[in-house]
Design an enzyme around this catalytic site. Structure first.
Site, short mmCIF file in Angstrom:
data_model
loop_
_atom_site.label_atom_id
_atom_site.label_comp_id
_atom_site.label_asym_id
_atom_site.label_seq_id
_atom_site.Cartn_x
_atom_site.Cartn_y
_atom_site.Cartn_z
N THR A 51 0.84 -1.19 0.00
CA THR A 51 0.00 0.00 0.00
C THR A 51 0.88 1.25 0.00
O THR A 51 2.05 1.19 0.40
CB THR A 51 -0.94 0.00 1.21
OG1 THR A 51 -0.19 -0.21 2.40
CG2 THR A 51 -1.99 -1.11 1.08
N THR A 53 1.56 4.48 1.47
CA THR A 53 2.38 5.04 2.54
C THR A 53 3.33 4.00 3.11
O THR A 53 4.49 4.29 3.43
CB THR A 53 1.49 5.60 3.67
OG1 THR A 53 0.64 6.61 3.12
CG2 THR A 53 2.33 6.20 4.79
N CYS A 54 2.85 2.76 3.21
CA CYS A 54 3.67 1.68 3.76
C CYS A 54 4.90 1.44 2.90
O CYS A 54 6.00 1.18 3.42
CB CYS A 54 2.85 0.39 3.86
SG CYS A 54 1.29 0.60 4.75
N SER A 55 4.75 1.51 1.58
CA SER A 55 5.84 1.23 0.66
C SER A 55 6.74 2.42 0.41
O SER A 55 7.95 2.27 0.21
CB SER A 55 5.28 0.73 -0.69
OG SER A 55 4.61 -0.50 -0.55
N LEU A 59 8.02 1.53 5.73
CA LEU A 59 9.02 0.45 5.70
C LEU A 59 10.40 0.95 5.28
O LEU A 59 11.40 0.64 5.96
CB LEU A 59 8.56 -0.67 4.78
CG LEU A 59 9.53 -1.85 4.62
CD1 LEU A 59 9.58 -2.68 5.89
CD2 LEU A 59 9.12 -2.73 3.43
#
Length: 246
Positions: A51, A53-55, A59
């Protein structure tokens, strides 16, 4: 302002859960006891692998700061998400997140035990984790940063820099650095040694692997290596880097 759905678990033991993980062609069971007992572990949990923001941020920044966390006594950095192990492994490989231990909380048991399981059926996600981070010492939550309980997917306090500032407030937070190099280049080795001496983490892009001479020229306007970029600014070669630090 309405009361938050989420309560800090500081001072409490984390849930006891087993995770079904895939390593190569084998199934491996990992337990919270093995992951956390006798260790200082930073955990960050997010709605889903791949997703935006996560990528793009969550992370990668923890992965980039992993050495600084280790310097201050952190034994591991765990990324938790309500995804299956195949998705988590593919995401970690895609992100080249070698410094992060990805844990698939596929059934949401750990997330539910932390009180962080939320319903994202409106997005077609089903049950997922609210975004948060925590420092766990020997299986006990020392500190939690829980995103505010507002609409959408807020990302304000569970980031790597906030956690690092809590653990090591004296730690210098240097801007991101990239350096373009080629194998067996003494000037490249000199520039990397200088960055190491100054405590700068850097991403190395090697000609022939991650970039070509065309890429080097297009990005830096030069045909020689190394070429160093700090915080979005083109610094230049090894001599230019020395001048920058002096």
């Amino acid at each position: 302002m309405s009361e938050s759905r989420f309560t800090s678990k500081e001072g409490q033991k984390i849930p006891s859960v087993s995770f079904q993980c895939r390593e190569g062609d084998a199934w491996v069971t990992k337990t919270t006891e093995a992951l956390f007992s006798g260790k200082n572990v930073v955990v960050f949990s997010l709605p889903g692998a791949f997703t935006p923001t996560c990528s793009s941020t969550h992370l990668p920044r923890y992965n980039a700061l992993a050495k600084k966390f280790a310097k201050h006594g952190i034994d591991d950095i765990v990324c938790m998400s309500v995804n299956d192990t195949f998705v988590m492994n593919a995401w970690a490989a895609d992100q080249e997140a070698d410094n992060i231990t990805v844990i698939p909380d596929g059934n949401g048991e750990f997330t539910d035990g932390m009180g962080m399981l939320v319903d994202k059926a409106d997005l077609g996600f089903g049950k997922r984790s609210w975004r948060y981070s925590m420092l766990v010492k020997d299986g006990v939550v020392d500190k939690m940063f829980i995103e505010p309980d507002v609409a959408g997917d807020p990302f304000e306090v569970s980031d790597a820099d906030t956690m690092l500032a809590y653990i090591a407030p004296e730690e210098q937070n240097n801007p991101p650095v990239s350096i373009l190099t080629k194998p067996s280049c003494p000037f490249c080795a000199k520039a990397k040694a200088l960055l190491d001496e100054k405590g700068y983490e850097y991403e190395e892009i090697v000609l022939g692997k991650g970039a070509s001479l065309t890429s080097l020229t297009a990005i830096s306007g030069r045909e020689t290596v190394p070429q160093v970029f700090i915080g979005g600014k083109h610094i230049g070669g090894s001599d230019d880097l020395e001048a920058y630090f002096s």
